[in-house]
Motif scaffolding. Structure first.
Motif, mmCIF file in Angstrom:
data_model
loop_
_atom_site.group_PDB
_atom_site.id
_atom_site.type_symbol
_atom_site.label_atom_id
_atom_site.label_comp_id
_atom_site.label_asym_id
_atom_site.label_seq_id
_atom_site.Cartn_x
_atom_site.Cartn_y
_atom_site.Cartn_z
ATOM 1 N N ARG A 178 37.918 38.638 9.774
ATOM 2 C CA ARG A 178 39.056 38.337 8.903
ATOM 3 C C ARG A 178 38.650 37.220 7.942
ATOM 4 O O ARG A 178 38.103 36.197 8.367
ATOM 5 N N GLU B 119 39.738 34.557 4.902
ATOM 6 C CA GLU B 119 40.799 33.830 4.199
ATOM 7 C C GLU B 119 40.242 33.302 2.875
ATOM 8 O O GLU B 119 39.127 32.783 2.828
ATOM 9 N N GLY C 121 44.977 34.421 0.095
ATOM 10 C CA GLY C 121 44.834 35.828 0.435
ATOM 11 C C GLY C 121 44.063 35.987 1.730
ATOM 12 O O GLY C 121 43.304 35.098 2.130
ATOM 13 N N LYS D 214 42.087 39.226 4.209
ATOM 14 C CA LYS D 214 41.741 40.627 4.421
ATOM 15 C C LYS D 214 40.913 40.758 5.693
ATOM 16 O O LYS D 214 40.159 39.847 6.054
ATOM 17 N N THR D 215 41.052 41.911 6.348
ATOM 18 C CA THR D 215 40.285 42.231 7.550
ATOM 19 C C THR D 215 39.360 43.396 7.239
ATOM 20 O O THR D 215 39.751 44.352 6.557
ATOM 21 N N HIS E 154 37.678 46.671 8.117
ATOM 22 C CA HIS E 154 37.990 47.775 9.021
ATOM 23 C C HIS E 154 36.873 48.812 9.016
ATOM 24 O O HIS E 154 36.158 48.976 8.030
ATOM 25 N N ASP F 107 39.467 53.781 7.035
ATOM 26 C CA ASP F 107 40.466 53.204 6.133
ATOM 27 C C ASP F 107 41.394 54.317 5.672
ATOM 28 O O ASP F 107 41.069 55.057 4.750
ATOM 29 N N LEU G 283 34.458 43.163 0.833
ATOM 30 C CA LEU G 283 35.839 42.681 0.781
ATOM 31 C C LEU G 283 36.082 42.074 -0.599
ATOM 32 O O LEU G 283 35.379 41.152 -1.015
ATOM 33 N N HIS G 284 37.071 42.591 -1.292
ATOM 34 C CA HIS G 284 37.282 42.279 -2.706
ATOM 35 C C HIS G 284 38.606 41.530 -2.883
ATOM 36 O O HIS G 284 39.653 41.977 -2.408
ATOM 37 N N PHE G 285 38.555 40.389 -3.573
ATOM 38 C CA PHE G 285 39.752 39.595 -3.841
ATOM 39 C C PHE G 285 39.880 39.375 -5.344
ATOM 40 O O PHE G 285 38.889 39.035 -6.009
#
Length: 648
Positions: A123, A125, A133, A135-136, A138, A141, A151-153
């Motif tokens: 996970r 942060e 924000g 995201k985990t 996975h 999906d 993982l895209h923010f």
């Protein structure tokens, strides 16, 4: 709909399969999983409310969708979308062109050490400004899909972001401050490092295409042409039956129309007005009216008024029903045949294309120009939109069409059709044996392989010379995973078949399962004339040859696979490795570089390219490859680095 059986019990599996068969029939009857609802896209307004922006984004497509995966495919900082569908196109790429350079992003690729390598379950942060924000990561999906493991923010206008990772089963990392609009590789226990990636190359399969318009009209180009059934129509004057095919061996354009059909009349006028064009191109035109007795005078009067000079007649109920069965067989859908309907038949009496509804005359002329197309050209032209075939579509079996005719009450026509086919199912084969083989094939398709084997075994025992019976028996044995019995059936089929290429293809697959790679390779070689042989088959042949020590043959088969799909990265990598074994290092470099232009993060290609450079005395080029390889595979990077140090 029956639930999946939780344990083996008598009747449970049968109910489950029966439920699937019933659902399949609904799909064939043009029912929709999604109730024909278009795709939807919603915009989060940030206050708990969402706006429907489907049409604005161009997402409101009529596809019967299945899986959805997100990835920054073109690496512009904005997430793109891949969609898979039950209907065509089976795979659709929606490229996000709304990227704003003033708005940043942050992308992280995690690598576990004490947890699983892909860090599934981690996970992350992220905080920037007053925003936060989380995201985990996975595995899996949504439905049958896997989004990118990056993982895209989105980080807005912030230039810096604070990031922390909660590793699965381990301690969370410390907060780290990172510059935005960057991609980072973060290995557990280490500090994140900027990931340097090559510029993306969009594959040729990704092309701009608009949605296929919804319409009652359809043009269907057959990838595998099927023999046209022997139809008899009524002569307009004598009323006597006339064989449609006759003695002529020129292309035939069959047009089914009706005097009461609004769309049919302009089509007939168009056909009549271009009589000289059809004559010049030696195309025989036959118009059959579907009018009943009471409206036939109207049809005759219309033909006289437009000066019709081509052949004409009336379609009996049997003819109309046969054409309806034919289009259902080709499309595997249970929609009734519309009017007008046009069928283009080549000089070998094979159906080449169909127009269901109004004809696109330019498309029809294009089809005429490709009547002599090769099997591969037929496959390429069959798709109604641009793209890349990943495999050959299954061939159409004319005896399946005969069985469908019988099931629709057209027994006499089905019998005549079987007689007309130039296969081993000719006058020498007992019609009861043919019917038994058709029944056995259907049982296998219905998920009843044991019953299929029983019926088919009895059929081939009655007529051992019927190749199709042995072939169907082999397929049924394959579905039971009885590889040895399947090989025996295919051997019997090949011994009496005039065209055994497809038989050898499935025979080879069984031999692979039995652990006989060299024997399998021999049968794949005999299957090369089959349309079932794809780029994947050729690459499998390459691996079988390499396993047997035939490296030169492996290079050749891999080259044939790449001729069919140039972006087959796995084949390019293997071909480069085999080139190295042959001492052809310059060619190996070329293969590895082409593979990396498609998939820049392929660790084995980077290692292979570095090894080839060392063999060519270019140690200076290896340093950069080691740095690219380090975040992908530390062990390979260390091995390549040590090899470079030992290199003179």
């Amino acid at each position: 709909m029956s639930h999946s059986p939780l344990q083996a019990s008598e009747g449970a599996e049968g109910d489950y399969l029966a439920g699937w068969l019933a659902m399949t029939e609904l799909i064939r009857g043009t029912k929709s999983w999604s109730g024909r609802e278009r795709h939807c896209g919603f915009l989060n307004q940030g206050n708990g409310a969402y706006s429907d922006v489907s049409a604005v984004l161009g997402w409101d497509l009529p596809d019967d969708g299945r899986g959805l995966a997100l990835t920054d495919w073109d690496r512009d900082g904005a997430l793109d979308v891949w969609l898979s569908n039950r209907t065509g196109p089976r795979l659709r790429f929606l490229r996000n062109t709304m990227a704003d350079s003033s708005r940043g992003f942050l992308a992280l690729r995690l690598e576990g050490v004490t947890c699983n390598r892909d860090a599934v379950g981690a996970r992350v942060e992220v905080t920037f400004g007053e925003q936060r924000g989380m995201k985990t990561l996975h595995a899996g999906d949504g439905y049958l899909a896997q989004s990118s493991k990056w993982l895209h923010f989105g980080t807005g206008e912030a230039s810096l972001a604070r990031v922390r990772v909660h590793w699965p089963g381990g301690e969370p990392s410390h907060w780290v401050e990172l510059a935005t609009s960057r991609r980072y590789h973060w290995k557990q226990g280490e500090s994140p490092r900027v990931a340097e990636l090559d510029s993306p190359v969009l594959p040729s399969a990704v092309v701009a295409s608009s949605s296929v318009s919804e319409s009652s009209a359809a043009r269907v180009v057959l990838a595998d042409r099927v023999p046209f059934p022997p139809l008899h129509y009524e002569h307009p004057e004598s009323g006597e039956p006339q064989l449609l095919q006759g003695r002529s061996r020129q292309p035939l354009l069959l047009h089914l129309w009706g005097s009461w059909c609004v769309n049919c009349l302009p089509e007939m006028e168009e056909l009549a007005a271009h009589r000289d064009w059809w004559k010049k191109h030696r195309v025989r035109v036959v118009a059959l009216s579907a009018d009943e007795e009471r409206t036939r005078p109207d049809a005759e009067e219309f033909l006289s008024r437009i000066g019709w000079t081509h052949e004409a007649g009336f379609a009996s109920g049997e003819v109309s029903e046969a054409l309806d069965v034919l289009q259902k067989f080709v499309l595997d859908r249970q929609r009734r045949l519309p009017l007008p309907a046009t069928f283009l038949i080549d000089s070998k009496n094979r159906l080449a294309s169909m127009f269901l509804g109004p004809v696109d005359w330019e498309a029809l002329k294009e089809d005429l120009g490709h009547l002599r197309a090769s099997p591969r050209e037929m496959v390429q032209r069959a798709a109604p939109f641009p793209g890349q075939w990943l495999g050959q579509p299954p061939p159409l079996d004319p005896l399946d069409l005969a069985a469908l005719m019988s099931g629709s009450g057209l027994d006499r026509l089905a019998q005549d059709y079987r007689k007309s086919l130039r296969t081993t199912a000719s006058k020498k084969t007992d019609p009861e044996v043919v019917a038994a083989v058709d029944r056995g094939g259907k049982l296998a398709q219905q998920g009843k392989p044991d019953e299929a084997v029983r019926v088919l075994s009895a059929a081939v025992e009655r007529d051992p010379g019927y190749a199709r019976g042995h072939y169907r028996l082999g397929l049924a044995e394959m579905s039971r995973r009885e590889w040895g019995a399947a090989c025996a059936a295919f051997e019997a089929a090949a011994s009496v078949s005039k065209n055994p290429a497809t038989i050898h293809y499935y025979w080879a697959q069984c031999l692979e399962r039995l652990g006989e790679p060299l024997a399998a390779l021999g049968h794949y070689q005999q299957a090369l004339a089959s349309d079932l042989v794809t780029h994947e088959t050729l690459f499998r042949m390459a691996n079988l040859a390499a396993d047997g020590g035939a490296i030169v043959d492996a290079v050749g088969y891999a080259g044939q696979a790449l001729d069919r799909w140039p972006q087959y990265t796995e084949a390019r990598r293997a071909r480069g490795q085999w080139m190295g074994k042959l001492g052809r290092w310059n060619e190996a470099v070329e293969e590895f570089e082409q593979a990396l232009s498609i998939e820049a993060d392929d660790a084995e290609c980077l290692f292979g390219l570095g090894s080839a450079f060392l063999r060519l005395g270019k140690a200076e080029a290896v340093t950069e490859l080691v740095s690219r390889l380090q975040p992908l595979d530390a062990e390979l990077a260390a091995e390549l680095s040590q090899a470079a140090k030992r290199s003179p």
